[in-house]
Design an enzyme around this catalytic site. Structure first.
Site, PDB file in Angstrom:
ATOM      1  CE  LYS A  81      -2.660   2.425   3.628  1.00 22.03           C
ATOM      2  NZ  LYS A  81      -1.556   3.166   4.225  1.00 22.03           N
ATOM      3  CG  ASN A  82       2.225   2.819   3.588  1.00 19.61           C
ATOM      4  OD1 ASN A  82       1.051   3.071   3.306  1.00 19.61           O
ATOM      5  ND2 ASN A  82       2.661   2.732   4.835  1.00 19.61           N
ATOM      6  CB  CYS A  95      -5.242   6.440  10.312  1.00 19.25           C
ATOM      7  SG  CYS A  95      -5.406   5.086   9.175  1.00 19.25           S
ATOM      8  NE  ARG A 153      -0.439  10.284  10.400  1.00 19.49           N
ATOM      9  CZ  ARG A 153      -0.817   9.319   9.571  1.00 19.49           C
ATOM     10  NH1 ARG A 153      -2.065   9.044   9.408  1.00 19.49           N
ATOM     11  NH2 ARG A 153       0.069   8.625   8.907  1.00 19.49           N
ATOM     12  CG  ASP A 195       2.077   1.676   9.447  1.00 18.53           C
ATOM     13  OD1 ASP A 195       1.613   2.506  10.249  1.00 18.53           O
ATOM     14  OD2 ASP A 195       2.289   1.931   8.247  1.00 18.53           O
ATOM     15  NE  ARG A 201      -7.661   4.804   4.769  1.00 15.35           N
ATOM     16  CZ  ARG A 201      -7.230   5.951   5.245  1.00 15.35           C
ATOM     17  NH1 ARG A 201      -7.792   6.474   6.305  1.00 15.35           N
ATOM     18  NH2 ARG A 201      -6.233   6.585   4.668  1.00 15.35           N
TER      19      ARG A 201
HETATM   20  C1  UD1 Z   1       3.591   7.097   6.521  1.00 14.43           C
HETATM   21  C2  UD1 Z   1       2.760   5.871   6.243  1.00 14.43           C
HETATM   22  C3  UD1 Z   1       2.095   5.364   7.530  1.00 14.43           C
HETATM   23  C4  UD1 Z   1       3.165   5.144   8.607  1.00 14.43           C
HETATM   24  C5  UD1 Z   1       4.045   6.375   8.771  1.00 14.43           C
HETATM   25  C6  UD1 Z   1       5.224   6.143   9.704  1.00 14.43           C
HETATM   26  C7  UD1 Z   1       1.998   6.135   3.965  1.00 14.43           C
HETATM   27  C8  UD1 Z   1       0.867   6.404   3.043  1.00 14.43           C
HETATM   28  N1  UD1 Z   1       1.727   6.203   5.272  1.00 14.43           N
HETATM   29  O1  UD1 Z   1       2.711   8.103   7.019  1.00 14.43           O
HETATM   30  O2  UD1 Z   1       1.449   4.139   7.232  1.00 14.43           O
HETATM   31  O3  UD1 Z   1       2.521   4.885   9.834  1.00 14.43           O
HETATM   32  O4  UD1 Z   1       4.597   6.776   7.498  1.00 14.43           O
HETATM   33  O5  UD1 Z   1       6.002   5.086   9.265  1.00 14.43           O
HETATM   34  O6  UD1 Z   1       3.108   5.841   3.546  1.00 14.43           O
HETATM   35  N2  UD1 Z   1       5.430  14.739  11.127  1.00 14.43           N
HETATM   36  C9  UD1 Z   1       5.560  16.067  11.456  1.00 14.43           C
HETATM   37  N3  UD1 Z   1       5.551  16.979  10.429  1.00 14.43           N
HETATM   38  C10 UD1 Z   1       5.426  16.621   9.131  1.00 14.43           C
HETATM   39  C11 UD1 Z   1       5.286  15.272   8.814  1.00 14.43           C
HETATM   40  C12 UD1 Z   1       5.288  14.334   9.835  1.00 14.43           C
HETATM   41  O7  UD1 Z   1       5.674  16.426  12.623  1.00 14.43           O
HETATM   42  O8  UD1 Z   1       5.420  17.496   8.249  1.00 14.43           O
HETATM   43  C13 UD1 Z   1       5.405  13.731  12.216  1.00 14.43           C
HETATM   44  C14 UD1 Z   1       4.069  13.011  12.283  1.00 14.43           C
HETATM   45  O9  UD1 Z   1       3.163  13.734  13.074  1.00 14.43           O
HETATM   46  C15 UD1 Z   1       4.448  11.689  12.904  1.00 14.43           C
HETATM   47  C16 UD1 Z   1       5.867  11.447  12.360  1.00 14.43           C
HETATM   48  O10 UD1 Z   1       6.335  12.716  11.894  1.00 14.43           O
HETATM   49  O11 UD1 Z   1       4.492  11.811  14.297  1.00 14.43           O
HETATM   50  C17 UD1 Z   1       5.963  10.440  11.230  1.00 14.43           C
HETATM   51  O12 UD1 Z   1       5.092  10.841  10.194  1.00 14.43           O
HETATM   52  P1  UD1 Z   1       5.378  10.484   8.670  1.00 14.43           P
HETATM   53  O13 UD1 Z   1       6.633   9.691   8.555  1.00 14.43           O
HETATM   54  O14 UD1 Z   1       5.285  11.737   7.888  1.00 14.43           O
HETATM   55  O15 UD1 Z   1       4.150   9.563   8.338  1.00 14.43           O
HETATM   56  P2  UD1 Z   1       3.197   9.612   7.078  1.00 14.43           P
HETATM   57  O16 UD1 Z   1       3.971   9.924   5.852  1.00 14.43           O
HETATM   58  O17 UD1 Z   1       1.991  10.414   7.386  1.00 14.43           O
END
Ligand code: UD1
Length: 417
Positions: free
Chosen positions: A22-23, A116, A121, A305, A397
């Site tokens: 998926k990711n 989710c 986030r 995850d 999803r």
């Molecule tokens: C992706 C994955 C999700 C997985 C996550 C962490 C996809 C579609 N989703 O989510 O399944 O759980 O990686 O491995 O690939 N953060 C900030 N600022 C930002 C971005 C992130 O503070 O601009 C924080 C988030 O709040 C969170 C952490 O960084 O606490 C990790 O988030 P991130 O790696 O960005 O996860 P996603 O890309 O949303």
């Protein structure tokens, strides 16, 4: 509203096929916007997040054709659209379109995305980085507008190795003028997969496993054919189901090289894990689950995850386990539901203490997010009696026909709408 009806207490046996990731699929589908051409993508999982992403591609003028698990995306007639509506509000990964749109159309307008319910986030790393690449980012309340005359390569040092932000930057930087260096980039196998796909369309990317990604912008892209990597989280979920039911299964097509952090824990829990060329063999017939101390983290650490699924297994261990959720601040939505089934879990902020019990009891439970739902299914498979798992829309999803995969292993699970 649907539900899964599970008559648990049966050991899982046999072979299950692991679907495409998926990711990996989601950012690769977004990346199809970049090349104004034809992209043949094999092994694409049939899950609602992928269908939603395809719907956004179609709204943006792409043709999207499915044949079995191959999807062909022709983006030659793609045009600018405002990224909003159901697909965006439900799916946080839709924000990744912004980098691709800025590369192709020099602008993007996106409704603040959903996803989710696992914490705040924020998106600061995404948009701060895009600004450093020469894109004006304007917060207009419900929407974010991004505009540029050109994207200009630069050096970025990410505050956190955010998966989504790394992908967004990559999708913008491939069309930039000059070189972009991303330091403290996310290193997940799905990021490597995106880099490989972008190379297929003609991008110039150097992916180092030490957290540095270097991208030299190019002017021209080409058609591509690419196969999505196996889903390490789906594979890990089946592994957890096998452990919780004390079974023996073969994960066909699973990639052990992407799953070291996960496999080590299952090995320490008492499973016999063997990696093969075509998959992973797991044996938990020994029946004893040893307690663990686990801290989730960015790759190669144990993935957040997999946290709900491993917690479901550890509720059945022979002692006290500790899980520290260091990635998301609010990812214990499955805990009250597992406790309804007789689990003994106490949470202290980001720390959960799990005291193993000999067995769980069937119950009616509800998923608060995708992986929480997977954890509840695993718990329900472990115990005698009939459980009902609600919140199936979350589970769909990210899992393609999970009831079919688990039934192939001898589980008694069906979906009822
Ligand atoms: C992706 C994955 C999700 C997985 C996550 C962490 C996809 C579609 N989703 O989510 O399944 O759980 O990686 O491995 O690939 N953060 C900030 N600022 C930002 C971005 C992130 O503070 O601009 C924080 C988030 O709040 C969170 C952490 O960084 O606490 C990790 O988030 P991130 O790696 O960005 O996860 P996603 O890309 O949303």
């Amino acid at each position: 509203m649907g539900r899964y009806i599970i008559n648990g207490g049966k050991r899982l046996f046999g072979t299950v096929n692991v679907h495409g990731s998926k990711n990996a699929a989601l950012p690769i589908l977004c990346a199809c916007i970049v090349n104004s051409g034809i992209n043949i993508i094999h092994n694409c999982p049939k899950i609602t997040d992928v269908y939603n992403t395809c719907r956004l591609l179609e709204k943006a003028g792409c043709s999207v054709l499915w044949e079995e698990s191959t999807v062909v995306v022709d983006s030659s007639k793609a045009h600018f659209i405002v990224l909003d509506g159901d697909e965006v509000s439900k799916m946080r990964s839709s924000v990744i379109f912004v980098g691709a749109f800025c590369g192709r159309f020099k602008r993007a307008r996106v409704a603040k995305p959903g996803g989710c319910k696992i914490g705040k986030r924020p998106l600061d790393i995404h948009f701060d980085s895009l600004e450093k690449l020469g894109i004006d980012v304007i917060d207009n309340g419900d929407y974010i507008d991004c505009v540029c005359s050109e994207i200009v390569g630069t050096e970025l040092n990410l505050r956190l190795p955010s998966v989504g932000a790394t992908e967004n930057i990559m999708l913008a930087a491939v069309s930039a003028t000059g070189k972009t260096v991303i330091k403290n980039a996310a290193m997940e196998p799905e990021i490597q997969a995106l880099a490989d796909f972008l190379k297929c369309i003609g991008a110039d990317i150097d992916f180092c496993s030490d957290g540095i990604i270097t991208i030299e912008g190019v002017n021209e892209f080409k058609n591509s054919e690419y196969t999505i990597i196996p889903d390490r989280i789906e594979a890990g979920t089946f592994l957890a189901a096998c452990a919780a039911t004390k079974g023996e299964i073969f994960l066909k097509n699973a990639a052990p090289e992407h799953m070291k952090g996960i496999l080590t824990i299952f090995d320490d829990m008492g499973g016999k894990i063997e990696s093969h060329k075509d998959g992973i063999h797991c044996n938990f017939m020994n029946g004893v689950i040893y307690p663990q101390k686990i801290k989730t983290g960015a790759y190669p650490a144990f993935p957040t995850d997999m946290q709900p699924q491993i917690m479901a297994v550890l509720t059945l261990s022979v002692g006290e386990s500790i899980i520290i959720e260091s990635v998301f601040e609010n990812r214990f939505g499955h805990v009250p539901e597992l406790c309804k089934m007789g689990a003994d879990i106490s949470c202290f902020g980001r720390k959960a203490v799990i005291n193993g019990v000999p067995y769980l009891e069937a119950a009616e439970v509800s998923a608060s997010d995708l992986r929480a739902g997977a954890g509840l299914i695993i718990a329900a498979l472990s115990c005698g009696g009939t459980s009902f798992v609600y919140g199936t829309e979350y589970i769909m999803r990210g899992y393609e026909n999970i009831e079919k995969s688990l039934s192939a292993l001898g589980a008694d699970i069906r979906y009822e709408n």
